[in-house]
Design an enzyme around this catalytic site. Structure first.
Site, PDB file in Angstrom:
ATOM      1  N   GLU A 267      21.339  77.248  44.965  1.00 19.07           N
ATOM      2  CA  GLU A 267      20.231  76.899  45.847  1.00 19.07           C
ATOM      3  C   GLU A 267      20.495  77.312  47.291  1.00 19.07           C
ATOM      4  O   GLU A 267      19.633  77.905  47.936  1.00 19.07           O
ATOM      5  CB  GLU A 267      19.951  75.396  45.796  1.00 19.07           C
ATOM      6  CG  GLU A 267      18.766  75.077  46.681  1.00 19.07           C
ATOM      7  CD  GLU A 267      18.301  73.653  46.608  1.00 19.07           C
ATOM      8  OE1 GLU A 267      19.042  72.793  46.136  1.00 19.07           O
ATOM      9  OE2 GLU A 267      17.160  73.418  47.052  1.00 19.07           O
TER      10      GLU A 267
ATOM     11  N   ASP B 179      22.657  73.694  41.268  1.00 19.45           N
ATOM     12  CA  ASP B 179      22.028  72.903  42.330  1.00 19.45           C
ATOM     13  C   ASP B 179      23.071  71.861  42.741  1.00 19.45           C
ATOM     14  O   ASP B 179      23.404  70.964  41.957  1.00 19.45           O
ATOM     15  CB  ASP B 179      20.751  72.221  41.815  1.00 19.45           C
ATOM     16  CG  ASP B 179      19.914  71.668  42.961  1.00 19.45           C
ATOM     17  OD1 ASP B 179      20.468  71.489  44.056  1.00 19.45           O
ATOM     18  OD2 ASP B 179      18.717  71.403  42.738  1.00 19.45           O
TER      19      ASP B 179
ATOM     20  N   ILE C 203      23.020  69.408  45.006  1.00 19.49           N
ATOM     21  CA  ILE C 203      22.429  68.050  45.021  1.00 19.49           C
ATOM     22  C   ILE C 203      20.976  68.202  44.606  1.00 19.49           C
ATOM     23  O   ILE C 203      20.177  68.779  45.343  1.00 19.49           O
ATOM     24  CB  ILE C 203      22.450  67.386  46.420  1.00 19.49           C
ATOM     25  CG1 ILE C 203      23.852  67.409  47.049  1.00 19.49           C
ATOM     26  CG2 ILE C 203      21.930  65.949  46.341  1.00 19.49           C
ATOM     27  CD1 ILE C 203      23.906  66.810  48.470  1.00 19.49           C
ATOM     28  N   ASP C 204      20.633  67.719  43.437  1.00 18.98           N
ATOM     29  CA  ASP C 204      19.223  67.685  43.053  1.00 18.98           C
ATOM     30  C   ASP C 204      18.749  66.251  43.279  1.00 18.98           C
ATOM     31  O   ASP C 204      19.274  65.321  42.666  1.00 18.98           O
ATOM     32  CB  ASP C 204      19.032  68.099  41.586  1.00 18.98           C
ATOM     33  CG  ASP C 204      17.553  68.166  41.257  1.00 18.98           C
ATOM     34  OD1 ASP C 204      16.852  69.011  41.838  1.00 18.98           O
ATOM     35  OD2 ASP C 204      17.086  67.342  40.448  1.00 18.98           O
TER      36      ASP C 204
ATOM     37  N   THR D 234      17.694  65.611  46.844  1.00 16.74           N
ATOM     38  CA  THR D 234      18.140  65.519  48.242  1.00 16.74           C
ATOM     39  C   THR D 234      17.378  64.467  49.033  1.00 16.74           C
ATOM     40  O   THR D 234      17.965  63.773  49.866  1.00 16.74           O
ATOM     41  CB  THR D 234      17.925  66.859  48.979  1.00 16.74           C
ATOM     42  OG1 THR D 234      17.937  67.896  48.028  1.00 16.74           O
ATOM     43  CG2 THR D 234      18.984  67.087  50.015  1.00 16.74           C
TER      44      THR D 234
ATOM     45  N   ASP E 117      16.855  73.933  39.427  1.00 14.07           N
ATOM     46  CA  ASP E 117      16.381  72.568  39.156  1.00 14.07           C
ATOM     47  C   ASP E 117      16.420  72.262  37.659  1.00 14.07           C
ATOM     48  O   ASP E 117      16.556  71.109  37.263  1.00 14.07           O
ATOM     49  CB  ASP E 117      14.929  72.386  39.620  1.00 14.07           C
ATOM     50  CG  ASP E 117      14.735  72.556  41.114  1.00 14.07           C
ATOM     51  OD1 ASP E 117      15.552  72.024  41.875  1.00 14.07           O
ATOM     52  OD2 ASP E 117      13.748  73.217  41.523  1.00 14.07           O
TER      53      ASP E 117
HETATM   54  C1  IPD Z   1      13.845  68.677  44.138  1.00 13.98           C
HETATM   55  C2  IPD Z   1      13.900  67.559  43.105  1.00 13.98           C
HETATM   56  C3  IPD Z   1      12.559  66.889  42.968  1.00 13.98           C
HETATM   57  C4  IPD Z   1      11.464  67.866  42.637  1.00 13.98           C
HETATM   58  C5  IPD Z   1      11.437  69.012  43.644  1.00 13.98           C
HETATM   59  C6  IPD Z   1      12.813  69.674  43.731  1.00 13.98           C
HETATM   60  P1  IPD Z   1      16.041  69.149  45.606  1.00 13.98           P
HETATM   61  O1  IPD Z   1      15.094  69.325  44.270  1.00 13.98           O
HETATM   62  O2  IPD Z   1      14.283  68.058  41.845  1.00 13.98           O
HETATM   63  O3  IPD Z   1      12.548  65.912  41.964  1.00 13.98           O
HETATM   64  O4  IPD Z   1      10.229  67.220  42.630  1.00 13.98           O
HETATM   65  O5  IPD Z   1      10.467  69.942  43.227  1.00 13.98           O
HETATM   66  O6  IPD Z   1      12.771  70.702  44.694  1.00 13.98           O
HETATM   67  O7  IPD Z   1      15.293  69.750  46.752  1.00 13.98           O
HETATM   68  O8  IPD Z   1      16.281  67.714  45.788  1.00 13.98           O
HETATM   69  O9  IPD Z   1      17.248  69.935  45.233  1.00 13.98           O
HETATM   70 CA    CA Z   2      16.678  70.815  43.130  1.00 15.04          CA
HETATM   71 CA    CA Z   3      19.187  70.713  45.902  1.00 22.90          CA
END
Ligand code: IPD
Ligand code: CA
Ligand code: CA
Length: 270
Positions: free
Chosen positions: A70, A87, A89-90, A92, A218
């Site tokens: 990412e 990823d 941190i998913d 964030t 993701d």
């Molecule tokens: C997000 C998370 C979130 C989703 C967003 C993503 P991030 O990733 O997975 O649940 O709704 O579309 O972008 O930005 O926290 O790595």
């Molecule tokens: Ca993510």
């Molecule tokens: Ca992320």
């Protein structure tokens, strides 16, 4: 302990190692909430640091693999047929707000196919993982998708497009989708980590999940984990092109088609 390959062991070690610092960082976020600047910059730094640590660990174990990450983007490896999709941190936004719903997601892609996937929640210490053809696991326990066949009894998860993501028209479409699902199901959740949403479908906690506007990092690990847990995954058009389209519908095999029809029907009927 289930039998696991050297590849997934490498992934587990990297995730566990990176999570030590990440957990410490998360512990500090709470104190930053009250500062005027807020914890946003701090979290960006935690994101970059975690990704770097994962990259170093994985490179040491498999020096020829490339990366799709990412933060740092794509990096070709000496072996152009193998790469890690990461990823760091998913979830964030949860992390920034001191909400313990986030995860590290790592997938191994070989010859265009995801062969191993891992989603690690460092706070609950739940490690969801799968290898192609070998089933899906939560820590050392085998997991399966739910067996619910009725939408009226099913719990679904989704992701809400937020500011800067999608046009007003996209937001309207999403409202129609949500309305269609909420009015016929047992409930809808938005937990804020697509990776964990998929892991929860695999573990039978959610009966299905859908979202649009996602990136490969993701969903890469989650797609394999859901499939190895017996679930079905496609994009909104029913194709196996989630990376290209950015949309995903994942559910148990009784519900996946119905959920997809419900969502696509809502999109076209407004
Ligand atoms: C997000 C998370 C979130 C989703 C967003 C993503 P991030 O990733 O997975 O649940 O709704 O579309 O972008 O930005 O926290 O790595
Ligand atoms: Ca993510
Ligand atoms: Ca992320």
């Amino acid at each position: 302990m289930p039998r696991q390959s050297a590849l997934i062991t490498v992934m587990m070690n990297a995730a566990r190692k990176a999570s030590i610092r990440l957990k410490r960082d998360y512990g500090e976020v709470d104190q930053l909430q009250v500062s005027k600047k807020g914890p946003a910059d701090f979290v960006t730094a935690a994101d970059i640091r975690t990704e770097k640590l994962l990259r170093e660990e994985l490179s040491r174990a498999r020096p020829s693999f490339g990366f799709l990450m990412e933060e740092a983007g794509e990096q070709l490896g000496a072996d152009t047929h193998r790469r890690w999709i990461i990823d760091p941190i998913d979830g964030t936004t949860n992390f920034v707000h001191g909400i313990a719903q986030f995860a590290i997601s790592i997938a191994a892609e070989e010859n265009g196919e995801i062969t191993a996937g891992l989603i690690f929640d460092p706070i609950s210490e739940e490690l969801f993982w799968a290898e192609k053809g070998r089933g899906a696991y939560l820590n050392d326990r085998r997991i399966r998708v739910s067996s619910r066949a009725k939408i009226s009894q099913s719990l679904f998860a989704t992701g809400i497009p937020f500011m800067g993501r999608g046009t007003e028209e996209d937001h309207d479409k999403f409202l129609s989708e949500m309305k269609a699902v909420m009015s016929v199901s047992a409930g809808l959740r938005r937990f804020g980590s697509a990776a964990l949403d998929l892991a929860y479908v695999a573990a039978g906690r959610f009966d299905g999940f859908w979202e649009s506007g996602l990136q490969p990092w993701d969903v890469a690990a989650g797609i394999l984990i859901v499939r190895e847990a017996g679930g079905l995954v496609s994009d909104l058009s029913g194709r196996d092109r989630m990376f290209e389209s950015g949309s995903i519908v994942a559910a148990n095999p009784h519900l996946q088609q119905d959920l997809r029809t419900l969502i696509t029907g809502a999109r076209t009927s407004d």
